[in-house]
Design a protein around this motif. Structure first.
Motif, mmCIF file in Angstrom:
data_model
loop_
_atom_site.group_PDB
_atom_site.id
_atom_site.type_symbol
_atom_site.label_atom_id
_atom_site.label_comp_id
_atom_site.label_asym_id
_atom_site.label_seq_id
_atom_site.Cartn_x
_atom_site.Cartn_y
_atom_site.Cartn_z
ATOM 1 N N UNK A 67 -3.302 -4.704 -0.134
ATOM 2 C CA UNK A 67 -3.556 -3.789 0.963
ATOM 3 C C UNK A 67 -3.221 -2.344 0.633
ATOM 4 N N UNK A 68 -3.414 -1.487 1.636
ATOM 5 C CA UNK A 68 -3.237 -0.043 1.489
ATOM 6 C C UNK A 68 -2.239 0.449 2.528
ATOM 7 N N UNK A 69 -1.353 1.348 2.103
ATOM 8 C CA UNK A 69 -0.381 1.959 3.012
ATOM 9 C C UNK A 69 -0.773 3.416 3.204
ATOM 10 N N UNK A 70 -1.106 3.772 4.455
ATOM 11 C CA UNK A 70 -1.520 5.144 4.758
ATOM 12 C C UNK A 70 -0.840 5.602 6.039
ATOM 13 N N UNK A 71 -0.079 6.699 5.909
ATOM 14 C CA UNK A 71 0.661 7.251 7.038
ATOM 15 C C UNK A 71 1.550 6.194 7.702
ATOM 16 N N UNK A 72 2.170 5.379 6.848
ATOM 17 C CA UNK A 72 3.110 4.373 7.338
ATOM 18 C C UNK A 72 2.480 3.114 7.878
ATOM 19 N N UNK A 130 1.734 -2.850 -1.855
ATOM 20 C CA UNK A 130 0.595 -2.086 -1.328
ATOM 21 C C UNK A 130 0.408 -0.783 -2.099
ATOM 22 N N UNK A 131 -0.818 -0.311 -2.160
ATOM 23 C CA UNK A 131 -1.090 0.962 -2.830
ATOM 24 C C UNK A 131 -0.995 2.092 -1.814
ATOM 25 N N UNK A 138 0.068 -0.259 7.298
ATOM 26 C CA UNK A 138 -0.490 -1.137 6.269
ATOM 27 C C UNK A 138 -1.803 -1.720 6.758
ATOM 28 N N UNK A 139 -2.787 -1.769 5.867
ATOM 29 C CA UNK A 139 -4.091 -2.333 6.228
ATOM 30 C C UNK A 139 -4.644 -3.090 5.037
ATOM 31 N N UNK A 140 -5.327 -4.189 5.326
ATOM 32 C CA UNK A 140 -5.946 -4.986 4.267
ATOM 33 C C UNK A 140 -7.221 -5.616 4.816
ATOM 34 N N UNK A 141 -8.312 -5.414 4.116
ATOM 35 C CA UNK A 141 -9.577 -6.006 4.528
ATOM 36 C C UNK A 141 -9.834 -7.306 3.787
#
Length: 478
Positions: A244-249, A129-130, A251-254
């Motif tokens: 996906x993206x890692x933000x504030x711990x 993840x980025x 993980x999210x992926x659209x």
């Protein structure tokens, strides 16, 4: 944007299955002692040569626009290209979610690249993840960007080099963004020359709404597959899209979009727009245009193009920004036409950091004036003052060296003909802010106007025009 011992036909459609193309040269790198500069690695020149020849063979084969490449992956995991990709990365870039930095990775470079190459060959390479980060925009909002891990950057850069060798033969001449050997100033010059030499009376100023965030994966893969038949390359691209993206711990992926910040994102965007926009515009100009369309000769033509473009984008799940898309009167006859109708001066538009204005030469002929965008100018000054406050108690030579790099960089980009007044105003304002910061260091400051003037002359570069007139550069490059 390789293997030197492979036959040239291995880069194009082979007779055997691409899964059998597993051989790669084992070029073993030499590890660097801690503290030594990585640039002194003696294998770099050899690697460049091998990569150059392999990419050149792909470029030669790509001249056939009907050719579909089914054996490209062995170039990606070659140690030569992975090494080159590593050295092409920005040294001081922020790390991804694993915290790995460019310099730390390079301390055992040969070992790391060998392991990465093996994982790519065996299919065990996994995209990470980025890490989400934000940078300020000129309008005060924050632009989200992604910070991939270092190994993902290396592999993405390697894939970009291979695909660039193909698509640089496909991309059209009026495409300038994120392309090797092309710059923003070339695009600015072509635009100015077109506005001054063609029958342009109207300009369409358009902006795609959240392009990187709405790019459709399905359409993107179909676009890439027009030229790339190697499924392993396609799977790599899909891995990065789905990482996906890692933000504030969290993980999210659209299911749509590609993260800005990856090494391959600009190329994927160019491939997508090549098929969705560039080729369509080229065809529209041939079949539907009545006049010149650097801009538009007739307003009705600009309106028809805008309507067709909206429909075209809707098909590919893109949209134009409602607040940043407009048709404006601009060109040689705009001043006279608007004066005749009592509408005042022609409107202006912004492009690549410059405000474009209908102006006149000393002989009274039409010209396009380019001035530094006011918002860019103000945002940079605000950033400079905040940094000066942070460096308030640093020695004056260190502050001066920082400001010299800022003013020098500003002049090198915005130093176009007839933009001297904006450059002088920027330099003067930087000097004023420096004096303001220095006076805050102590209530008993002794910074006189004359002393500040000496500091400004000593450290801030003088204003100069760094770029030729558009006609000069366009005449050389076309």
């Amino acid at each position: 944007m390789m293997d030197d011992q492979r036959k040239s036909h291995s880069s194009v459609v082979p007779r055997k299955s691409p899964n059998k193309a597993q051989a790669a040269e084992g070029v073993e790198g030499r590890e660097l002692a801690k503290g030594k500069t990585l640039e002194r690695d003696t294998l770099r020149t050899q690697s460049r040569d091998g990569v150059h020849h392999a990419l050149e063979r792909i470029r030669e084969a790509a001249k056939d626009k009907k050719q579909r490449f089914t054996a490209l992956f062995h170039h990606v995991y070659s140690l030569e290209l992975l090494r080159k990709s590593y050295f092409d990365l920005t040294r001081e870039a922020a790390p991804g979610v694993d915290g790995e930095t460019w310099r730390h990775y390079g301390e055992r470079l040969a070992e790391h690249l060998q392991d990465l190459s093996e994982r790519l060959k065996k299919g065990t390479y996994r995209a990470r993840p980025v890490r989400r980060a934000y940078i300020p925009k000129t309008d005060g909002r924050m632009r989200p960007i992604g910070l991939p891990v270092l190994e993902d950057k290396i592999v993405q850069r390697a894939v970009s080099e291979v695909l660039n060798a193909i698509y640089e033969k496909d991309f059209l001449g009026f495409s300038y963004g994120f392309r090797p050997g092309r710059s923003a100033h070339q695009a600015l010059d072509i635009l100015s020359v077109g506005l001054m030499t063609r029958k342009v009376s109207w300009v369409l100023d358009a902006d795609i709404l959240n392009f990187f965030g709405t790019l459709d994966w399905g359409w993107l893969v179909r676009c890439v597959e027009r030229r790339v038949g190697d499924r392993r390359i396609i799977r790599l691209i899909q891995k990065w899209l789905k990482a996906g993206v890692l933000e504030e711990g969290k993980w999210a992926c659209g299911e749509v979009g590609t993260v800005q910040g990856g090494s391959i994102s600009p190329l994927l965007a160019n491939i997508y727009l090549h098929y969705v926009f560039d080729l369509w515009v080229h065809q529209w100009r041939k079949t539907r245009a009545e006049g010149d369309i650097v801009g538009f000769q007739h307003r009705r033509e600009a309106e028809r193009f805008l309507a067709d473009l909206r429909e075209r984008f809707r098909r590919f799940r893109l949209a134009l920004h409602p607040d940043k898309t407009r048709i404006l009167e601009f060109g040689r006859f705009a001043r006279e036409n608007r004066s005749r109708h009592g509408q005042g001066k022609p409107e202006t538009f912004n492009f690549l950091g410059f405000t474009h204005i209908c102006g006149l030469t000393r002989k009274g002929k039409f010209t396009v004036l380019r001035r530094t965008m006011r918002t860019r100018w103000q945002a940079k000054l605000k950033e400079v003052y905040q940094e000066l406050r942070r460096r308030m108690h640093d020695p004056i030579p260190e502050q001066g060296a920082y400001l010299r790099s800022v003013v020098g960089g500003h002049i090198r980009y915005y130093g176009v003909p007839m933009n001297g007044p904006s450059l002088s105003a920027f330099r003067k304002e930087v000097g004023r802010l420096w004096g303001k910061a220095l006076r805050r260091r102590s209530e008993k400051h002794r910074l006189t106007v004359n002393r500040l003037g000496r500091l400004v002359r000593r450290w801030l570069p003088p204003v100069r025009i760094c770029h030729p007139y558009p006609f000069v550069r366009v005449g050389v490059t076309t």
